[in-house]
Design a protein around this motif. Structure first.
Motif, PDB file in Angstrom:
ATOM      1  N   TRP A 190       0.831  -1.209   0.000  1.00 18.92           N
ATOM      2  CA  TRP A 190       0.000   0.000   0.000  1.00 18.92           C
ATOM      3  C   TRP A 190       0.864   1.256   0.000  1.00 18.92           C
TER       4      TRP A 190
ATOM      5  N   ARG B 157       3.859   1.823  -0.948  1.00 22.25           N
ATOM      6  CA  ARG B 157       4.702   2.052  -2.124  1.00 22.25           C
ATOM      7  C   ARG B 157       3.914   2.282  -3.409  1.00 22.25           C
ATOM      8  N   HIS B 158       2.696   1.751  -3.486  1.00 25.90           N
ATOM      9  CA  HIS B 158       2.022   1.726  -4.786  1.00 25.90           C
ATOM     10  C   HIS B 158       0.609   2.299  -4.785  1.00 25.90           C
ATOM     11  N   ARG B 159       0.164   2.903  -3.685  1.00 22.06           N
ATOM     12  CA  ARG B 159      -1.210   3.391  -3.603  1.00 22.06           C
ATOM     13  C   ARG B 159      -1.506   4.513  -4.600  1.00 22.06           C
ATOM     14  N   ARG B 160      -0.490   5.264  -4.992  1.00 19.79           N
ATOM     15  CA  ARG B 160      -0.723   6.385  -5.908  1.00 19.79           C
ATOM     16  C   ARG B 160      -0.769   5.939  -7.367  1.00 19.79           C
ATOM     17  N   GLU B 161       0.048   4.978  -7.716  1.00 21.27           N
ATOM     18  CA  GLU B 161       0.118   4.557  -9.111  1.00 21.27           C
ATOM     19  C   GLU B 161      -0.873   3.455  -9.463  1.00 21.27           C
TER      20      GLU B 161
ATOM     21  N   VAL C  49      -4.554   1.998  -8.228  1.00 18.65           N
ATOM     22  CA  VAL C  49      -5.725   2.220  -7.371  1.00 18.65           C
ATOM     23  C   VAL C  49      -6.058   1.032  -6.470  1.00 18.65           C
TER      24      VAL C  49
ATOM     25  N   ARG D  59      -4.776   0.482  -2.754  1.00 17.56           N
ATOM     26  CA  ARG D  59      -5.315   1.171  -1.580  1.00 17.56           C
ATOM     27  C   ARG D  59      -6.053   0.209  -0.650  1.00 17.56           C
TER      28      ARG D  59
END
Length: 203
Positions: A117, A119-123, A125, A128
Motif C-alpha cells: 500500500w 509504495r504503490h497506492r498512488r500509481e 488504485v 489502496r
C-alpha cells in the motif's frame, strides 16, 4: 476500497480475484459464528484452510497483468507467510502455540500488504485496499497475542472477526471494480480462477 474510478483495464483484471478473497474470508469468518465448541483439530485445520485459500487468492491477484511488478514482491511475501503458517499449524496441538503461529503468519502478511500500500497506492488504485487488509491482519495478530490463552472457540472468534472485516472490505472493493469494468467485466481479459489472466499476458 476504490475512492476514484479505476481504469477499465485494471478493473477488468482484478475484480474476480478480489471477490474471491472476499468469499474465502466470508466463508471462514461467518462459519466461526456458528461453531459453538470447536476443538483443537478444527481450530488448526480451519485456520490453516483459511490461510491457504487466502494465499491462493492473493497469488491469483498478484499475477494479473496490471499489478505493478514491484508490488508483486511484498504481496508474494504475504501469500508465502500465510502458506507457511498453514503448514506449520498442521503439526501443532497446543492452543497457545497455535495462536502464536497464526499471529505470526497474519502479522507478516499484514505488514507485507501495508508495504504494498505505502509504495504503490498512488500509481495503482487497487493497492489502496492493502491499507485496510494489512491493518486488519496486524490487528488480528495483536488480538491473538493478547488473548493467546483463550480456548479454541475464542481464538477462532478473533481470527473470524478479522476475516469478516476483510470480507466486507474486499466485497465492496470487488463490486466497485466490477462496476468500473462495465461491459468489459466478462471479457476474456478478466480471466478466471485459478489460471486467469493468461489472455492478458499474451497481449
Amino acid at each position: 476500497m476504490p475512492a476514484v474510478k479505476t481504469p477499465v483495464e485494471t478493473a477488468v483484471a482484478v475484480w474476480k480475484p478480489v471477490l474471491i478473497r472476499a468469499l474465502v474470508a466470508a466463508i471462514f469468518g461467518f462459519s466461526t459464528i456458528f461453531l459453538r465448541e470447536p476443538g483443537v483439530p478444527l481450530l488448526k485445520y480451519g485456520v490453516a484452510a483459511y490461510l491457504v485459500f487466502s494465499g491462493t487468492a492473493m497469488w491469483e491477484y498478484l499475477r494479473r497483468e496490471p499489478v505493478p511488478e514491484a508490488m508483486r514482491s511484498p504481496l508474494s511475501m504475504a501469500a508465502a507467510a500465510w502458506m507457511l503458517g498453514a503448514i506449520v499449524l498442521l503439526f501443532l496441538s497446543d492452543t497457545v502455540v497455535i495462536a502464536w503461529v497464526a499471529a505470526a503468519a497474519l502479522a507478516l502478511g499484514g505488514v507485507a500488504e501495508l508495504v504494498a500500500w505505502a509504495r504503490h497506492r498512488r500509481e495503482f488504485v487497487p493497492a489502496r485496499d492493502q491499507l485496510y487488509t494489512g491493518l486488519v491482519g496486524v490487528g488480528t495478530a495483536v488480538g491473538l497475542l493478547l488473548f493467546q490463552h483463550l480456548d479454541p472457540h475464542g481464538l477462532m472468534g478473533i481470527i473470524g472477526g478479522g476475516a469478516i472485516i476483510i470480507a466486507v472490505v474486499m466485497a465492496i472493493s470487488g463490486f466497485g471494480f466490477r462496476h468500473d469494468a462495465g461491459s468489459e467485466a466478462d471479457s476474456p481479459a478478466s480471466g478466471g480462477f485459478p489460471g486467469g489472466g493468461a489472455e492478458d499476458r499474451s497481449r
